[in-house]
Motif scaffolding. Sequence first.
Motif, mmCIF file in Angstrom:
data_model
loop_
_atom_site.group_PDB
_atom_site.id
_atom_site.type_symbol
_atom_site.label_atom_id
_atom_site.label_comp_id
_atom_site.label_asym_id
_atom_site.label_seq_id
_atom_site.Cartn_x
_atom_site.Cartn_y
_atom_site.Cartn_z
ATOM 1 N N ALA A 112 18.856 23.696 52.700
ATOM 2 C CA ALA A 112 20.133 23.869 53.427
ATOM 3 C C ALA A 112 20.913 22.556 53.418
ATOM 4 N N PHE A 113 20.183 21.435 53.586
ATOM 5 C CA PHE A 113 20.854 20.131 53.658
ATOM 6 C C PHE A 113 21.136 19.571 52.268
ATOM 7 N N ARG A 114 20.188 19.791 51.363
ATOM 8 C CA ARG A 114 20.356 19.240 50.011
ATOM 9 C C ARG A 114 21.644 19.778 49.374
ATOM 10 N N PHE A 115 21.935 21.066 49.620
ATOM 11 C CA PHE A 115 23.119 21.616 48.968
ATOM 12 C C PHE A 115 24.364 21.566 49.862
ATOM 13 N N ALA A 116 24.156 21.506 51.181
ATOM 14 C CA ALA A 116 25.323 21.223 52.037
ATOM 15 C C ALA A 116 25.861 19.836 51.690
ATOM 16 N N ALA A 117 24.945 18.915 51.369
ATOM 17 C CA ALA A 117 25.365 17.560 51.000
ATOM 18 C C ALA A 117 26.256 17.608 49.764
ATOM 19 N N LEU A 118 25.878 18.451 48.819
ATOM 20 C CA LEU A 118 26.683 18.577 47.597
ATOM 21 C C LEU A 118 28.114 18.993 47.953
ATOM 22 N N SER A 119 28.234 19.969 48.840
ATOM 23 C CA SER A 119 29.573 20.443 49.222
ATOM 24 C C SER A 119 30.337 19.395 50.034
ATOM 25 N N HIS A 120 29.611 18.696 50.928
ATOM 26 C CA HIS A 120 30.296 17.671 51.721
ATOM 27 C C HIS A 120 30.846 16.554 50.839
ATOM 28 N N VAL A 121 30.065 16.152 49.856
ATOM 29 C CA VAL A 121 30.556 15.090 48.969
ATOM 30 C C VAL A 121 31.754 15.611 48.170
#
Length: 483
Positions: free
Chosen positions: A109-118
């Motif tokens: 959940a965080f690994r790919f939320a990070a992708l979207s946030h960046v």
Amino acid sequence: MTQVLAVVSEIFPLIKTGGLADVAGALPAALAAEGVAVRSLVPGYPSVLDALDGGVAVASLNDLFGGPARIVAAQAAGLDLFAIDAPHLYARDGNPYRGPDGRDWPDNAFRFAALSHVSLALGNGLVEGYRPDVLHAHDWQAGLAPALLHYAGLARPRSVMTIHNLAFQGQYPPGLLTYLGLPQEALAVRGVEYYGAIGYLKAGLQFADRITTVSPTYAAEIRTSAGGMGLDGLLRARADVLSGILNGIDTAVWDPASDPHLAATFDADRLSQRSPNKAALQERFGLRRDPERLLFGVISRMSGQKGIDLLPPVLPMLVASGGQFVALGSGDPDLEAALRSAANANPADVGVVVGYDEALAHLIQGGCDALLMPSHFEPCGLTQLCAMRYGALPVVAHVGGLCDTVIDANEMALDAGIGTGFHFAPVQSDMLLAALLRVFAVWRQPDVWRRLQRNAMATDVGWRRPARRYAALYQELAQAARD
Ligand code: ADP
Ligand code: GLC
């Protein structure tokens, strides 16, 4: 030039688990020829960072879901990349999605939320001098990006969400909402909420300015309850912004006239040069070396989607009819075991290699006579496109992108000289068997077979046509963002 930020969790040749990587890796070069500059944002898995020699850190973040991160800009393999160097999220060997125990990484959940946030930060001017017109999110891993753009109130970049596979949706507990940087109001049907959870793909489909998927037939199938995997209602509601754009393949990587993985290179005018490849393939799989036997190949993830379950029941008849069968793939242990036991029952004519092997995939395309793709569903499929280019006739389930790319050699098509392969439907073993009988009948007419091979090899499977469609879509959105 229109500037596009592609947001994607895998990209060939740096990291690949399937066709998504092939698309992300090949589309940018084709778009460059259409006046679109693409930069791709990818997670900094070890294999990605290793390839980025000479990259420079263009931004840093103090806390990206539990640790610091650097955004590294670099060129590699002809791609313009931003990679997220965040060891606490991505410094793990192996599969980008699953640990060695075969289970999803617990913090996906965080690994790919990070992708979207960046991607949101890049869209909002994080790196000086860089401001994309369009953000192109691929699959659920990038699905939060259009939602974050929406809640941030940004009119630029505009967003495109592409569905490569509706079976993977990324659903996480609603309690994560605030931690993911989403406002309370987002947990609603018109937000990111999906049956009580936070749906990453749902979020993208809800908020993207445009939705595409990878074939026109799949674009229609996903609007039905049979094909919509729970998202058909939303996709029907957004039908006015949904379209299907077929994939292509990288015709430089997949070129039988220069392929270094082949025993002999060939083209449509030198089809007899395919035979050393067939012999090499028979030898590699320990099959009897017989040029007369109709050799079928499979290159596939071994998953429920791909219809591998249809194969074991038809193999005895396939062999009894004078055929042979080789398969390369890995995935579901039960499917792997079923194919292994079919090979043990008929070792002279059936062979299986369990694993992932790029070089062997090329040899199979160049050496088998026909390629089987009995998929239960298939958004586009790339292996049938490679097969056509290599003169291996695809035998495909009549679903999704397989419908749109292979012309069934039915009686009328044969008369008109336009077939490029064989279709079967419904997707069940007995109908596959019926198609195989047709394939054998054509095999016994070498002139007709050769004609179909030439048709298949003449099919335009490259990226130019699809790239023009993406370019038109981006340009329309970029224009809207400027207005
Ligand atoms: P999907 O993305 O659903 O797996 P596609 O047909 O779009 O299906 O793309 C699959 C890609 O992965 C193709 O490039 C194919 O050659 C490759 N591939 C699949 N399985 C293997 C394997 N076991 N070894 C090598 N390449 C593979
Ligand atoms: C998905 C689909 C496949 C498609 C690929 C690239 O993995 O299963 O059909 O070709 O994405 O778009």
